[in-house]
Design a protein around this motif. Structure first.
Motif, short mmCIF file in Angstrom:
data_model
loop_
_atom_site.label_atom_id
_atom_site.label_comp_id
_atom_site.label_asym_id
_atom_site.label_seq_id
_atom_site.Cartn_x
_atom_site.Cartn_y
_atom_site.Cartn_z
N LEU A 141 0.86 -1.18 0.00
CA LEU A 141 0.00 0.00 0.00
C LEU A 141 0.90 1.22 0.00
O LEU A 141 1.72 1.39 0.91
CB LEU A 141 -0.90 -0.01 1.24
N LEU A 142 0.78 2.07 -1.03
CA LEU A 142 1.65 3.23 -1.17
C LEU A 142 0.84 4.51 -1.10
O LEU A 142 -0.12 4.69 -1.86
CB LEU A 142 2.40 3.15 -2.50
N LEU A 143 1.22 5.39 -0.17
CA LEU A 143 0.48 6.63 0.09
C LEU A 143 1.28 7.83 -0.40
O LEU A 143 2.45 8.00 -0.02
CB LEU A 143 0.21 6.75 1.59
N HIS A 144 0.64 8.66 -1.19
CA HIS A 144 1.32 9.84 -1.74
C HIS A 144 1.42 10.95 -0.70
O HIS A 144 0.86 10.87 0.38
CB HIS A 144 0.61 10.33 -3.01
N GLY A 145 2.12 12.00 -1.06
CA GLY A 145 2.35 13.11 -0.16
C GLY A 145 1.30 14.20 -0.24
O GLY A 145 0.38 14.15 -1.07
N LEU A 146 1.46 15.19 0.61
CA LEU A 146 0.56 16.34 0.65
C LEU A 146 0.62 17.08 -0.67
O LEU A 146 1.70 17.34 -1.20
CB LEU A 146 0.98 17.27 1.80
N CYS A 147 -0.53 17.41 -1.20
CA CYS A 147 -0.69 18.09 -2.51
C CYS A 147 -0.26 17.21 -3.67
O CYS A 147 -0.12 17.69 -4.79
CB CYS A 147 0.06 19.41 -2.55
N GLY A 148 -0.03 15.93 -3.43
CA GLY A 148 0.42 15.03 -4.47
C GLY A 148 -0.70 14.19 -5.04
O GLY A 148 -1.88 14.47 -4.85
#
Length: 128
Positions: free
Chosen positions: A20-27
């Motif tokens: 499970l891969l979580l992107h960054g803020l504003c990404g």
């Protein structure tokens, strides 16, 4: 690769180990594409969800909170646990912090972490 309806999330079916891969803020989930593709080539199931408030307007992002983003991460983890016997959660920047919280809150559901540039504290001199 399957795209989740009406979002920029994507899911790649593979083996019983999920990533499970979580992107960054504003990404967006696209930030994690190189890692996702490498994990998929290694035979793992991969899910890159779109976090709440992201990939839309600035107003949508401003209206969301970290709790909304975390709820997105929890829902994605629950989805992965339906088909995966173990799940490694990774994230970029803010996504890494969400991954840490998932592991702390749900230790039986998260078997490993892959943290990419977690922002553990802010240095005021580096922020304009």
């Amino acid at each position: 690769m399957t795209t989740k309806s009406q979002t920029q999330s994507y899911y790649i079916a593979g083996g019983s180990t999920g990533v499970l891969l979580l992107h960054g803020l504003c990404g967006s989930p696209t930030e994690m594409r190189f890692v996702a593709n490498a994990m998929a080539r290694a035979g793992h199931t991969v899910y890159c969800p779109q976090l709440a408030g992201h990939c839309g307007s600035e107003d949508e992002l401003k209206a969301s909170t970290w709790q909304d983003w975390f709820a997105s991460a929890e829902a994605a983890l629950a989805e992965m646990r339906k088909t995966c016997s173990s799940v490694i959660v990774g994230g970029l920047s803010t996504g890494a912090l969400l991954a840490l919280k998932l592991a702390a809150d749900r230790p039986d559901d998260v078997q490993g972490l892959a943290l990419f540039t977690p922002t553990l504290w802010l240095n005021g001199f580096q922020i304009p």
